[in-house]
Design a protein around this motif. Sequence first.
Motif, PDB file in Angstrom:
ATOM      1  N   LEU A 256       7.583  10.771   0.257  1.00  0.00           N
ATOM      2  CA  LEU A 256       8.207  10.955  -1.050  1.00  0.00           C
ATOM      3  C   LEU A 256       7.193  11.557  -2.015  1.00  0.00           C
ATOM      4  O   LEU A 256       6.090  11.020  -2.167  1.00  0.00           O
ATOM      5  CB  LEU A 256       8.714   9.616  -1.592  1.00  0.00           C
ATOM      6  N   GLU A 257       7.570  12.648  -2.660  1.00  0.00           N
ATOM      7  CA  GLU A 257       6.670  13.268  -3.623  1.00  0.00           C
ATOM      8  C   GLU A 257       6.498  12.397  -4.855  1.00  0.00           C
ATOM      9  O   GLU A 257       5.451  12.392  -5.483  1.00  0.00           O
ATOM     10  CB  GLU A 257       7.177  14.657  -4.004  1.00  0.00           C
ATOM     11  N   LYS A 258       7.552  11.651  -5.206  1.00  0.00           N
ATOM     12  CA  LYS A 258       7.475  10.729  -6.334  1.00  0.00           C
ATOM     13  C   LYS A 258       7.727   9.320  -5.795  1.00  0.00           C
ATOM     14  O   LYS A 258       8.809   9.039  -5.282  1.00  0.00           O
ATOM     15  CB  LYS A 258       8.523  11.089  -7.389  1.00  0.00           C
ATOM     16  N   PRO A 259       6.726   8.430  -5.877  1.00  0.00           N
ATOM     17  CA  PRO A 259       6.898   7.072  -5.343  1.00  0.00           C
ATOM     18  C   PRO A 259       8.122   6.367  -5.932  1.00  0.00           C
ATOM     19  O   PRO A 259       8.493   6.588  -7.087  1.00  0.00           O
ATOM     20  CB  PRO A 259       5.603   6.364  -5.748  1.00  0.00           C
ATOM     21  N   LEU A 260       8.718   5.530  -5.104  1.00  0.00           N
ATOM     22  CA  LEU A 260       9.959   4.830  -5.434  1.00  0.00           C
ATOM     23  C   LEU A 260       9.706   3.326  -5.509  1.00  0.00           C
ATOM     24  O   LEU A 260       9.067   2.759  -4.619  1.00  0.00           O
ATOM     25  CB  LEU A 260      10.989   5.124  -4.333  1.00  0.00           C
ATOM     26  N   ASP A 261      10.247   2.693  -6.552  1.00  0.00           N
ATOM     27  CA  ASP A 261      10.177   1.239  -6.644  1.00  0.00           C
ATOM     28  C   ASP A 261      10.988   0.664  -5.488  1.00  0.00           C
ATOM     29  O   ASP A 261      12.154   1.011  -5.307  1.00  0.00           O
ATOM     30  CB  ASP A 261      10.737   0.769  -7.988  1.00  0.00           C
ATOM     31  N   TYR A 262      10.358  -0.224  -4.703  1.00  0.00           N
ATOM     32  CA  TYR A 262      10.973  -0.647  -3.448  1.00  0.00           C
ATOM     33  C   TYR A 262      10.997  -2.170  -3.276  1.00  0.00           C
ATOM     34  O   TYR A 262      11.418  -2.669  -2.259  1.00  0.00           O
ATOM     35  CB  TYR A 262      10.187   0.003  -2.296  1.00  0.00           C
ATOM     36  N   ASP A 263      10.517  -2.919  -4.244  1.00  0.00           N
ATOM     37  CA  ASP A 263      10.411  -4.374  -4.094  1.00  0.00           C
ATOM     38  C   ASP A 263       9.492  -4.747  -2.935  1.00  0.00           C
ATOM     39  O   ASP A 263       9.782  -5.658  -2.162  1.00  0.00           O
ATOM     40  CB  ASP A 263      11.782  -5.032  -3.898  1.00  0.00           C
TER      41      ASP A 263
ATOM     42  N   VAL B  90       6.058  -6.083  -0.920  1.00  0.00           N
ATOM     43  CA  VAL B  90       5.343  -7.356  -1.018  1.00  0.00           C
ATOM     44  C   VAL B  90       4.242  -7.311  -2.072  1.00  0.00           C
ATOM     45  O   VAL B  90       3.960  -8.325  -2.706  1.00  0.00           O
ATOM     46  CB  VAL B  90       4.767  -7.795   0.346  1.00  0.00           C
ATOM     47  N   ASP B  91       3.635  -6.140  -2.293  1.00  0.00           N
ATOM     48  CA  ASP B  91       2.573  -6.035  -3.300  1.00  0.00           C
ATOM     49  C   ASP B  91       3.076  -5.437  -4.619  1.00  0.00           C
ATOM     50  O   ASP B  91       2.293  -5.132  -5.507  1.00  0.00           O
ATOM     51  CB  ASP B  91       1.392  -5.213  -2.764  1.00  0.00           C
ATOM     52  N   ARG B  92       4.389  -5.283  -4.726  1.00  0.00           N
ATOM     53  CA  ARG B  92       5.050  -4.761  -5.924  1.00  0.00           C
ATOM     54  C   ARG B  92       4.670  -3.315  -6.269  1.00  0.00           C
ATOM     55  O   ARG B  92       4.918  -2.855  -7.373  1.00  0.00           O
ATOM     56  CB  ARG B  92       4.798  -5.677  -7.127  1.00  0.00           C
ATOM     57  N   GLN B  93       4.061  -2.609  -5.351  1.00  0.00           N
ATOM     58  CA  GLN B  93       3.700  -1.210  -5.558  1.00  0.00           C
ATOM     59  C   GLN B  93       4.837  -0.314  -5.073  1.00  0.00           C
ATOM     60  O   GLN B  93       5.504  -0.628  -4.092  1.00  0.00           O
ATOM     61  CB  GLN B  93       2.415  -0.862  -4.787  1.00  0.00           C
ATOM     62  N   PRO B  94       5.066   0.815  -5.744  1.00  0.00           N
ATOM     63  CA  PRO B  94       6.098   1.746  -5.272  1.00  0.00           C
ATOM     64  C   PRO B  94       5.684   2.373  -3.941  1.00  0.00           C
ATOM     65  O   PRO B  94       4.497   2.409  -3.614  1.00  0.00           O
ATOM     66  CB  PRO B  94       6.168   2.795  -6.384  1.00  0.00           C
ATOM     67  N   VAL B  95       6.662   2.841  -3.179  1.00  0.00           N
ATOM     68  CA  VAL B  95       6.380   3.430  -1.868  1.00  0.00           C
ATOM     69  C   VAL B  95       6.506   4.946  -1.906  1.00  0.00           C
ATOM     70  O   VAL B  95       7.309   5.498  -2.652  1.00  0.00           O
ATOM     71  CB  VAL B  95       7.283   2.855  -0.751  1.00  0.00           C
ATOM     72  N   ASP B  96       5.682   5.600  -1.098  1.00  0.00           N
ATOM     73  CA  ASP B  96       5.780   7.054  -0.941  1.00  0.00           C
ATOM     74  C   ASP B  96       5.750   7.460   0.530  1.00  0.00           C
ATOM     75  O   ASP B  96       5.982   8.609   0.857  1.00  0.00           O
ATOM     76  CB  ASP B  96       4.692   7.782  -1.726  1.00  0.00           C
ATOM     77  N   LEU B  97       5.475   6.518   1.427  1.00  0.00           N
ATOM     78  CA  LEU B  97       5.479   6.776   2.867  1.00  0.00           C
ATOM     79  C   LEU B  97       6.497   5.835   3.511  1.00  0.00           C
ATOM     80  O   LEU B  97       6.349   4.616   3.431  1.00  0.00           O
ATOM     81  CB  LEU B  97       4.093   6.548   3.473  1.00  0.00           C
ATOM     82  N   VAL B  98       7.511   6.417   4.136  1.00  0.00           N
ATOM     83  CA  VAL B  98       8.606   5.620   4.691  1.00  0.00           C
ATOM     84  C   VAL B  98       8.822   6.010   6.148  1.00  0.00           C
ATOM     85  O   VAL B  98       9.090   7.171   6.454  1.00  0.00           O
ATOM     86  CB  VAL B  98       9.914   5.849   3.901  1.00  0.00           C
TER      87      VAL B  98
ATOM     88  N   HIS C 175       0.811  -1.227   0.000  1.00  0.00           N
ATOM     89  CA  HIS C 175       0.000   0.000   0.000  1.00  0.00           C
ATOM     90  C   HIS C 175       0.841   1.271   0.000  1.00  0.00           C
ATOM     91  O   HIS C 175       0.442   2.278   0.581  1.00  0.00           O
ATOM     92  CB  HIS C 175      -0.992   0.005   1.163  1.00  0.00           C
ATOM     93  N   GLY C 176       2.043   1.205  -0.610  1.00  0.00           N
ATOM     94  CA  GLY C 176       2.895   2.383  -0.705  1.00  0.00           C
ATOM     95  C   GLY C 176       3.675   2.704   0.551  1.00  0.00           C
ATOM     96  O   GLY C 176       4.186   3.814   0.697  1.00  0.00           O
ATOM     97  N   ILE C 177       3.795   1.733   1.454  1.00  0.00           N
ATOM     98  CA  ILE C 177       4.425   1.968   2.762  1.00  0.00           C
ATOM     99  C   ILE C 177       5.656   1.072   2.935  1.00  0.00           C
ATOM    100  O   ILE C 177       5.610  -0.117   2.643  1.00  0.00           O
ATOM    101  CB  ILE C 177       3.417   1.693   3.897  1.00  0.00           C
TER     102      ILE C 177
END
Length: 154
Positions: free
Chosen positions: A82-89, A91-99, A60-62
Amino acid sequence: MDLSKVLIPGAVRVVGQLTSKKRLFQELGEVAAQAHGINAAMAIDVLQERESLGPTGVGHGIALPHGRLEDLDHIIGVFLRLEKPLDYDSVDRQPVDLVFGLFAPKDSGVDHLKALALVSRTMRDPAITATLRANNDPAKLHAILTENRTPQAA
């Protein structure tokens, strides 16, 4: 445990664009060093070491990168939006924007797990994540994350 004891206002940032997970860990280490006075290189190393065991992107982007440091005497946190989501590998293969990065003392034992569980519960709340994504002011982001909430029964 209360997030306001883990996350101080100076450890919350909005970041434009990061090009890699390695760069994200560098940013987390630098913010932790500035806000908490820890060694940035050691912080980056423990995040990379933990990530090598398995991805900390929870979906979920986290992402919840975390690690244990020798010189800490209490658990500290760093939050990046993150203003631009980052590919993070994730579990759901979605990029993250909240870290939300966590650093715990080497011998923190169960307290590290409690802090990680608290952060995870907070970040799983869709109302909180929507509000975080709608704000660019670090002070507001800190207030959203540290607002006292009534614990939910399981």
